[in-house]
Design an enzyme around this catalytic site. Structure first.
Site, PDB file in Angstrom:
ATOM      1  N   SER A 147      -1.958  54.746 -36.107  1.00 38.57           N
ATOM      2  CA  SER A 147      -0.628  54.815 -36.717  1.00 38.57           C
ATOM      3  C   SER A 147      -0.776  55.240 -38.167  1.00 38.57           C
ATOM      4  O   SER A 147      -1.805  54.957 -38.804  1.00 38.57           O
ATOM      5  CB  SER A 147       0.069  53.452 -36.649  1.00 38.57           C
ATOM      6  OG  SER A 147       1.237  53.442 -37.455  1.00 38.57           O
ATOM      7  N   TYR A 164      -0.504  44.357 -37.916  1.00 36.17           N
ATOM      8  CA  TYR A 164      -0.414  45.655 -37.236  1.00 36.17           C
ATOM      9  C   TYR A 164      -1.079  46.740 -38.076  1.00 36.17           C
ATOM     10  O   TYR A 164      -1.914  47.508 -37.582  1.00 36.17           O
ATOM     11  CB  TYR A 164       1.052  46.002 -36.984  1.00 36.17           C
ATOM     12  CG  TYR A 164       1.257  47.339 -36.311  1.00 36.17           C
ATOM     13  CD1 TYR A 164       1.105  47.486 -34.941  1.00 36.17           C
ATOM     14  CD2 TYR A 164       1.622  48.467 -37.054  1.00 36.17           C
ATOM     15  CE1 TYR A 164       1.295  48.717 -34.316  1.00 36.17           C
ATOM     16  CE2 TYR A 164       1.811  49.693 -36.444  1.00 36.17           C
ATOM     17  CZ  TYR A 164       1.660  49.821 -35.078  1.00 36.17           C
ATOM     18  OH  TYR A 164       1.842  51.033 -34.478  1.00 36.17           O
TER      19      TYR A 164
END
Length: 257
Positions: A147, A164
């Site tokens: 990401s 995350y």
């Protein structure tokens, strides 16, 4: 070798974790359109079966298997069933992921562990299991889904998800090191770092969507087609001399920050 042959996946078999919907399904469709057999697995077996039925109706050989990527026995079952059904494992897309939104100073320990177990541990365990098959074959492609949030820190007003973000930064490091470790076996390991695409995880960002959108030079979020080309490139012989790279697909977001 002509360009069609370079990008052909005819007689190749691909496993896509978390592949029953969202970005995983998008990439699975791309590989199927290039001729690959498809195995999708996740904890949501129903979603995987529904997706595979659609692929089967379009002439694709596809199989759905339930799998918790943090469970080594589940992973091995996917590996064994795939080899039993198709004979090989040529491509692995490590797409399964989870997130937890919370202020950094209040993030519960168990939520940190959950995110790390799914996003990082599961990715390593699956790469290890599939890598053993690929090493015996003398070829393979591993594509890790990272990401853009793993490349730079994010303002908490923009995204407050430190577990995350950290896990995705670790995915980038894992990708680079796996690429070196597996290169002798002619296995290429690369990552795709998407920007903001509509998905189950990004629904957590709905309150900041307009802020995010204003920072994307392309002026839009990712669509159902924006990962297909990158996935096919990294899965095919066209990328045989590319390994250890993180391919950013974000409409220019990172470059503009």
């Amino acid at each position: 070798m002509d360009i069609k042959e370079l990008f052909s996946l005819k007689n190749k078999t691909a496993i896509i974790t978390g592949g029953g919907k969202g970005l995983g399904a998008q990439m699975a469709i791309a590989l199927a359109e290039a001729g690959a057999n498809i195995v999708v697995c996740s904890r949501n077996l129903e979603a995987c079966e529904t997706f595979c039925k659609q692929l089967n109706e379009n002439g694709v050989k596809a199989m759905a298997i339930r799998c918790d990527v943090t469970n080594q026995e589940d992973i091995q079952q996917v590996i064994d069933k795939t080899v039993q059904q198709f004979g090989t494992i040529d491509i692995l897309i490590n797409n399964s992921g989870t997130s937890w939104i919370a202020p950094t100073l209040d993030l519960p320990e168990d939520k940190w562990d959950k995110v790390m177990n799914v996003n990082l541990k599961g990715m390593f365990l699956f790469s290890q299991a599939a890598g053993k098959i690929m090493a015996k074959q003398g070829s393979g492609k591993i594509i890790n889904i990272s990401s853009v949030t793993g490349i730079k820190g994010t303002n908490p007003a923009f995204l407050d998800a430190i577990a995350y973000n950290t896990s995705k930064g670790a995915v980038n490091s894992l990708t680079k090191d796996l690429a070196i470790k597996l290169a002798a076996h002619h296995i290429q390991v690369n990552a795709i770092a998407p920007g903001f695409f509509p998905s189950k995880i990004t629904t957590a960002f709905e309150r900041t969507n307009q802020i995010i959108l204003s920072r994307i030079p392309a002026g839009r979020f990712g669509t159902d087609d924006d990962l297909k080309g990158a996935a096919l490139f990294l899965a095919s012989r066209a990328s045989d001399y590319m390994t250890g790279q993180v391919l950013i697909i974000d409409g220019g977001l990172i470059s503009s920050i």
